[in-house]
Scaffold this motif. Structure first.
Motif, PDB file in Angstrom:
ATOM      1  N   SER A 229      -8.234   3.646  -7.181  1.00  0.00           N
ATOM      2  CA  SER A 229      -7.849   2.625  -8.170  1.00  0.00           C
ATOM      3  C   SER A 229      -7.204   1.446  -7.458  1.00  0.00           C
ATOM      4  CB  SER A 229      -6.864   3.145  -9.157  1.00  0.00           C
ATOM      5  OG  SER A 229      -7.495   4.287 -10.029  1.00  0.00           O
ATOM      6  N   LEU A 230      -6.982   1.404  -6.138  1.00  0.00           N
ATOM      7  CA  LEU A 230      -6.274   0.319  -5.565  1.00  0.00           C
ATOM      8  C   LEU A 230      -7.101  -1.078  -5.726  1.00  0.00           C
ATOM      9  CD1 LEU A 230      -4.014  -1.026  -3.685  1.00  0.00           C
ATOM     10  CD2 LEU A 230      -5.636  -0.613  -1.888  1.00  0.00           C
ATOM     11  N   TRP A 231      -6.778  -2.037  -5.911  1.00  0.00           N
ATOM     12  CA  TRP A 231      -7.221  -3.410  -5.728  1.00  0.00           C
ATOM     13  C   TRP A 231      -6.593  -4.456  -5.643  1.00  0.00           C
ATOM     14  CZ3 TRP A 231      -5.109  -7.227  -8.368  1.00  0.00           C
ATOM     15  CH2 TRP A 231      -4.314  -7.108  -9.763  1.00  0.00           C
TER      16      TRP A 231
ATOM     17  N   MET B  17       7.405  -7.088  -5.692  1.00  0.00           N
ATOM     18  CA  MET B  17       7.602  -6.979  -6.970  1.00  0.00           C
ATOM     19  C   MET B  17       6.553  -7.354  -7.806  1.00  0.00           C
ATOM     20  SD  MET B  17       9.419  -4.952  -9.122  1.00  0.00           S
ATOM     21  CE  MET B  17      10.871  -4.852  -8.130  1.00  0.00           C
ATOM     22  N   SER B  18       5.923  -8.583  -7.499  1.00  0.00           N
ATOM     23  CA  SER B  18       4.992  -9.422  -8.212  1.00  0.00           C
ATOM     24  C   SER B  18       3.568  -8.542  -8.122  1.00  0.00           C
ATOM     25  CB  SER B  18       4.915 -10.814  -7.670  1.00  0.00           C
ATOM     26  OG  SER B  18       4.460 -10.742  -6.626  1.00  0.00           O
ATOM     27  N   VAL B  19       3.434  -8.145  -6.819  1.00  0.00           N
ATOM     28  CA  VAL B  19       2.270  -7.257  -6.731  1.00  0.00           C
ATOM     29  C   VAL B  19       2.402  -5.995  -7.626  1.00  0.00           C
ATOM     30  CG1 VAL B  19       0.822  -5.960  -5.083  1.00  0.00           C
ATOM     31  CG2 VAL B  19       1.832  -8.261  -4.653  1.00  0.00           C
TER      32      VAL B  19
ATOM     33  N   GLU C 157       1.482  -6.574 -11.164  1.00  0.00           N
ATOM     34  CA  GLU C 157       0.072  -6.728 -11.338  1.00  0.00           C
ATOM     35  C   GLU C 157      -0.654  -5.550 -11.104  1.00  0.00           C
ATOM     36  OE1 GLU C 157      -2.173  -9.858 -10.642  1.00  0.00           O
ATOM     37  OE2 GLU C 157      -0.686 -11.299  -9.712  1.00  0.00           O
ATOM     38  N   TRP C 158      -0.225  -4.383 -10.525  1.00  0.00           N
ATOM     39  CA  TRP C 158      -1.043  -3.176 -10.392  1.00  0.00           C
ATOM     40  C   TRP C 158      -0.313  -2.074 -11.470  1.00  0.00           C
ATOM     41  CZ3 TRP C 158      -0.203  -2.406  -4.280  1.00  0.00           C
ATOM     42  CH2 TRP C 158      -1.114  -2.996  -3.714  1.00  0.00           C
ATOM     43  N   GLY C 159       0.566  -2.766 -12.317  1.00  0.00           N
ATOM     44  CA  GLY C 159       0.975  -2.025 -13.419  1.00  0.00           C
ATOM     45  C   GLY C 159       2.057  -0.902 -13.038  1.00  0.00           C
TER      46      GLY C 159
ATOM     47  N   LEU D 177       0.806  -1.335   0.036  1.00  0.00           N
ATOM     48  CA  LEU D 177       0.163  -0.082  -0.089  1.00  0.00           C
ATOM     49  C   LEU D 177       0.851   1.324  -0.017  1.00  0.00           C
ATOM     50  CD1 LEU D 177      -3.029  -1.022   2.608  1.00  0.00           C
ATOM     51  CD2 LEU D 177      -2.953  -1.342  -0.045  1.00  0.00           C
ATOM     52  N   ARG D 178       1.933   1.238   0.699  1.00  0.00           N
ATOM     53  CA  ARG D 178       2.754   2.173   0.770  1.00  0.00           C
ATOM     54  C   ARG D 178       3.419   2.850  -0.595  1.00  0.00           C
ATOM     55  NH1 ARG D 178       5.891   0.752   4.406  1.00  0.00           N
ATOM     56  NH2 ARG D 178       4.885   2.042   6.293  1.00  0.00           N
TER      57      ARG D 178
END
Length: 213
Positions: free
Chosen positions: A186-188, A203-205, A208-210, A64-65
């Motif tokens: 826009s956070l999911w 890094m993988s998250v 996915e968030w672009g 989240l940060r």
């Protein structure tokens, strides 16, 4: 949240001398370096957290940060850091909080003066009733806009948003298993991420968030 212990001091567990009632200002001075909360003048000591608790809290906070910083949305802070609520009154310590950019001025040196826009509690067996009871209603009454309850033992996640009538409303997760935040734009979040062992890498998250390629 970690287990609450109301009857013993951090320096004298043998005598179990009850702590005196104190003002919030006295509590902040007394609690320097001590994990504790303050409710209606009463000091509540906090026990150490489990690895699973800390593992998920750090995963959420880190993810989240970066998301908030990259999108210039606000500030993410982890425990131990106080959230001072005036309605009850209380000084609570959520595991993770998010403060929107337009409310950063509410951040004081030792506490957030008012409700976080998002509060996250990682449930332990001893805190389950409290996180869904006292804290749920305190956060609702104080105006926390979004409340996440993460239960690692049961692999359950509950998400609540503050409706226009000032009452928390549960968010239904669709068949895709994705939660969309109303507070962090826009956070999911894929709820299944929380139960993976090991947890997804940061890094993988972010990929996915672009946010990274």
């Amino acid at each position: 949240m970690a287990q609450e212990i109301k009857t013993q001091t951090p320096t004298s567990p043998v005598t179990q001398t009850p702590l005196p009632r104190m003002t919030y200002e006295e509590f902040l001075e007394w609690a320097d370096g001590i994990r504790a909360e303050w409710v209606d003048g009463e000091v509540i000591l906090m026990s150490p957290v489990s690895f699973a608790h800390q593992y998920i809290a750090e995963f959420l906070a880190a993810s989240l940060r970066v998301f908030a910083e990259e999108n210039k949305l606000g500030q993410v802070i982890t425990a131990p850091f106080q959230m001072r609520l005036r309605a009850r009154p209380s000084g609570r310590e959520p595991d993770v909080i998010f403060i929107a950019r337009d409310r950063i001025d509410k951040l004081q040196n030792a506490y957030l003066d008012g409700p976080a826009d998002l509060a996250i509690e990682i449930i332990s067996p001893d805190s389950r009733a409290r996180d869904r009871g006292d804290k749920y209603y305190e956060y609702e009454q104080a105006g926390v806009r979004e409340y996440w309850l993460i239960d690692p033992a049961r692999k359950q996640a509950e998400f609540y948003v503050l409706a226009s009538n000032g009452i928390f409303s549960a968010v239904t997760i669709g068949a895709d298993g994705i939660f969309h935040s109303e507070v962090i734009e826009s956070l999911w979040l894929k709820v299944d991420w929380l139960w993976q062992d090991p947890l997804p890498t940061l890094m993988s998250v972010l990929k996915e968030w672009g946010l990274v390629k």
